[in-house]
Motif scaffolding. Structure first.
Motif, PDB file in Angstrom:
ATOM      1  N   THR A 172      -6.283 -18.513 -54.375  1.00  0.00           N
ATOM      2  CA  THR A 172      -5.096 -17.974 -53.685  1.00  0.00           C
ATOM      3  C   THR A 172      -3.624 -18.575 -53.917  1.00  0.00           C
ATOM      4  OG1 THR A 172      -5.597 -19.755 -52.118  1.00  0.00           O
ATOM      5  CG2 THR A 172      -6.363 -17.553 -51.555  1.00  0.00           C
ATOM      6  N   SER A 204      -3.467 -22.852 -48.863  1.00  0.00           N
ATOM      7  CA  SER A 204      -2.777 -21.533 -49.253  1.00  0.00           C
ATOM      8  C   SER A 204      -1.574 -21.533 -48.378  1.00  0.00           C
ATOM      9  CB  SER A 204      -3.558 -20.402 -48.632  1.00  0.00           C
ATOM     10  OG  SER A 204      -4.946 -20.503 -48.987  1.00  0.00           O
ATOM     11  N   SER A 250      -2.536 -17.788 -42.620  1.00  0.00           N
ATOM     12  CA  SER A 250      -3.449 -18.404 -43.322  1.00  0.00           C
ATOM     13  C   SER A 250      -4.544 -18.892 -42.426  1.00  0.00           C
ATOM     14  CB  SER A 250      -3.032 -19.524 -44.248  1.00  0.00           C
ATOM     15  OG  SER A 250      -3.711 -20.110 -45.168  1.00  0.00           O
ATOM     16  N   ARG A 275      -3.237 -14.371 -46.102  1.00  0.00           N
ATOM     17  CA  ARG A 275      -3.533 -14.938 -47.222  1.00  0.00           C
ATOM     18  C   ARG A 275      -4.634 -14.506 -48.411  1.00  0.00           C
ATOM     19  NH1 ARG A 275      -8.019 -18.826 -47.653  1.00  0.00           N
ATOM     20  NH2 ARG A 275      -8.982 -19.039 -45.572  1.00  0.00           N
TER      21      ARG A 275
END
Lengths: 415, 290
Positions: A172, A204, A250, A275
């Motif tokens: 990510t 992330s 996220s 994300r």
């Protein structure tokens, strides 16, 4: 009568406890033997004796909140074993999976890692899809010089410099610059962040914030939640009050759908960026609330074979559906399949099943077609996937975001 | 925006309150703690989804069916496990531990039956939102507040002003004396557990369309419900609802005006503060000191 009632109750409770203990058994399709905690199962196609089999350890969450995701990943891995063994295995040697239930717990992951190395004498490791578990056990695999392909998305475990640990799926951290670039192209200048506190979600979000700052995008507020929370109206209110052009999310699991619903309920109708891929069950629960949610990801989870356009994906989905009668539940199935294919390709390049040779061969894989796109491990990062696709959700369907933009839909959104 | 936060806090508080009602009811009528409340909420939501979403049984009928099933479930739980442990003369802590064990069984059992993914609980009403004080509120959220109030008042009336409710309280205060007066203590206690389970299941069915249904839905709510019961005055119906409302509002406003990171911290500091300064809760219920 009372005695009979208590006997029935005792029987009922015992049955429930038995079923609970065997939870992993149900989630793994070809489980032959299971025990609580570290559920073990083995599967192979072929009749080679022990010692003539290439053993791949496969720790995945088979109980707990990610049980169904782990099951999906295991079904794909089992399918790969079947296909590879049908083609002669690794250099003529049949391969075998040793499945473990890591329960999504790092503590369990460490216990399992030691058992796989010392007792099962594994030749390679596939997984886990839980990044924090790869982070916990990766060092042990690396020290034992076992080629490992983790299937989690977090950047953290790949930042440890473990030369035996690879990834064939998405990092990510690599997708975040892509997301901020996309935001800039859409004239997004201010963004509010909503994040979870687990390793993958937190990392992330942190990477995104860093990239956003680099790109000159103002992060108006960073809001977090605790796993299990059901009300985010306070966080949403704060985010909306900070007047962002877009929201970056996220999160994990059920939170995503509830958050999306409350975000729309409180009046935020602009674009939201996620994300990673948004699974089908989130779309089902959130309904219209996930309209105009965007994500950059290698793949999406298809509801039918016809939806897939990529021939590799189509072929995999056909095989999967033929074997199990259902479509993969989660993209973790794609990740496990791709990882198995990478091991296979490495064994071909190496021309031997020696662990060291397999490890070196993975680093030589280039232009290798996977479900997520072309894989290239030659840049020394041990990351195979470097390309992404952009998606947007409209009316419960995944659409190509770039096509959607070309059609001028963004102006309709502004209206 | 403040009204929206206020309403969200109240909805959350009402859910906590419904769970807290169960804790209070059981304590009031049997002097015990039951930590299955949160997972019973989850089970209720799953059953509601099955009858309403899968079998397409009208919602009102679904509520009645699930209410009856969970009433039976609560009674079986009490008769099959709790009263057996009490009869063996085990320490009260073991009955509490037994309820924790049952909560895990419910959670894992639900996982086996319904899977681990989030399930969409279909909407109950055709009207998506209603406008109160200029803000849009999801119809189910408004109904949740309404039902919580009705439950609170009816349970209070039931416990204080009905013959059976008085029997229940008498059974909790002194089972021997109650028995000598001809009160069916066993039935009274069993029914208390049944009603608590049914109310928690009702909460599950109400929040299903708001949050979706998944196996850990009630886990955190259960803990917060317990905190609400303590704050309000453990054993007091109005206290349970008020405690729930306070906790819900504190959480929501902390997230909105301070930081979401401090939400739980503030909520649990509040609980500890109550335990130290006023363990009998807002309604001065003496249950904690009994």
């Amino acid at each position: 009568m009372k005695k009979q009632l208590s006997k029935i109750l005792a029987l009922g409770l015992s049955l429930t406890m038995f079923l609970t203990a065997c939870g992993a058994g149900k989630t793994s399709t070809k489980t032959e033997e299971t025990t609580t905690g570290a559920a073990v199962s083995e599967s192979t196609t072929g009749t080679a004796e022990v010692g003539e089999i290439f053993v791949i350890g496969n720790p995945q969450p088979l109980t707990g909140v990610n049980a169904q995701v782990g099951e999906s990943a295991n079904m794909a891995a089992e399918l790969a074993v079947k296909v590879i063994n049908k083609e002669g295995g690794f250099n003529g040697v049949p391969i075998k999976l040793v499945n473990y239930d890591d329960q999504g717990s790092p503590e369990e992951a460490v216990k399992i890692a030691n058992k796989m190395i010392q007792v099962d004498k594994v030749d390679a490791i596939l997984g886990s899809l839980t990044s924090s578990n790869v982070l916990a056990a990766g060092g042990i695999y690396n020290e034992a010089r076992i080629p490992t392909i983790g299937t989690g998305n977090s950047p953290t475990w790949m930042q440890q410099g473990w030369e035996y640990v690879f990834r064939a799926g998405l990092n990510t951290a690599l997708s975040m610059p892509h997301v901020t670039e996309k935001m800039l192209s859409l004239n997004v200048k201010k963004v509010a962040v909503f994040r979870g506190l687990d390793d993958a979600a937190k990392t992330s979000a942190e990477t995104f914030i860093e990239e956003a700052k680099k790109a000159g995008i103002e992060v108006t507020t960073i809001e977090s939640y605790t796993e299990g929370d059901t009300d985010f109206s306070g966080q949403v209110a704060k985010m909306i009050n900070s007047k962002p052009d877009a929201v970056f999310c996220s999160t994990n699991g059920p939170t995503q759908a509830i958050f999306a619903k409350q975000l729309r309920q409180l009046g935020f109708n602009n674009l939201c960026f996620n994300r990673e891929g948004i699974p089908v069950d989130t779309i089902n629960v959130a309904g219209d609330a996930v309209n105009n949610w965007v994500f950059a990801y290698p793949y999406v989870v298809y509801s039918s074979i016809e939806e897939a356009k990529d021939p590799e994906m189509k072929e995999f989905l056909e095989l999967y559906f033929q074997a199990y009668g259902v479509m993969p539940f989660h993209d973790c199935a794609y990740r496990s399949w791709d990882a198995m294919m990478v091991f296979w390709e490495a064994s071909k390049i190496a021309g031997s099943n020696d662990k060291e040779a397999i490890k070196d061969a993975i680093s030589k894989i280039k232009d290798f077609k996977s479900l997520g796109g072309m894989l290239d491990f030659t840049d020394g990062t041990r990351e195979g996937l470097h390309t992404l696709n952009d998606y947007i959700i409209i009316d419960g369907k995944y659409l190509d975001f770039n096509e959607w933009l070309k059609a001028g839909n963004i102006s309709k959104l502004a209206e | 925006m403040i009204i929206q936060i206020l309403v969200s806090g109240l909805v959350l508080g009402c859910v906590y309150g419904l769970i807290a009602l169960g804790y209070s009811l059981i304590y009031k009528a049997s002097g015990m703690l039951n930590f299955t409340q949160g997972d019973i909420l989850t089970l209720g939501a799953f059953l509601g989804y099955t009858f309403y979403g899968v079998f397409h049984i009208p919602f009102i009928l679904t509520v009645i069916i699930v209410f009856i099933i969970m009433l039976g479930f609560g009674m079986v739980l009490e008769k099959g496990i709790i009263s057996k442990l009490v009869a063996k003369g085990t320490l009260p802590i073991y009955t509490v531990l037994a309820t924790i064990a049952v909560s895990y069984i419910i959670q894992n059992g639900s996982m086996l039956v319904w899977g681990t993914q989030s399930i969409n609980f279909p909407r109950i009403f055709h009207v998506t939102n209603i406008k109160i004080l200029g803000v849009n509120i999801q119809t189910e959220a408004f109904v949740c507040i309404l039902v919580s109030m009705i439950c609170m008042v009816s349970l209070h009336i039931f416990m204080k002003h009905t013959r059976f409710g008085t029997s229940m309280r008498a059974a909790a205060m002194d089972p021997l004396a109650a028995r000598s007066l001809g009160i069916n203590v066993s039935l009274a206690t069993g029914l208390t557990w049944g009603i608590s389970a049914a109310v928690a299941a009702l909460a599950g069915m109400l929040i299903g369309p708001l949050y979706g249904v998944y196996t850990t839905l009630g886990a955190t709510i259960g803990r917060k419900g317990f905190a609400s019961a303590v704050m309000g005055g453990y054993g007091n119906m109005y206290g349970a609802m008020l405690g729930g409302a306070i906790l819900g509002l504190v959480e929501t406003f902390t997230s909105a005006y301070i930081s979401s990171s401090y939400k739980d911290l503030v909520a649990y500091i509040l609980l500890i503060t109550f335990l130290f300064i006023k363990p009998t809760g807002i309604f001065n219920e003496r249950a904690i000191q009994d």
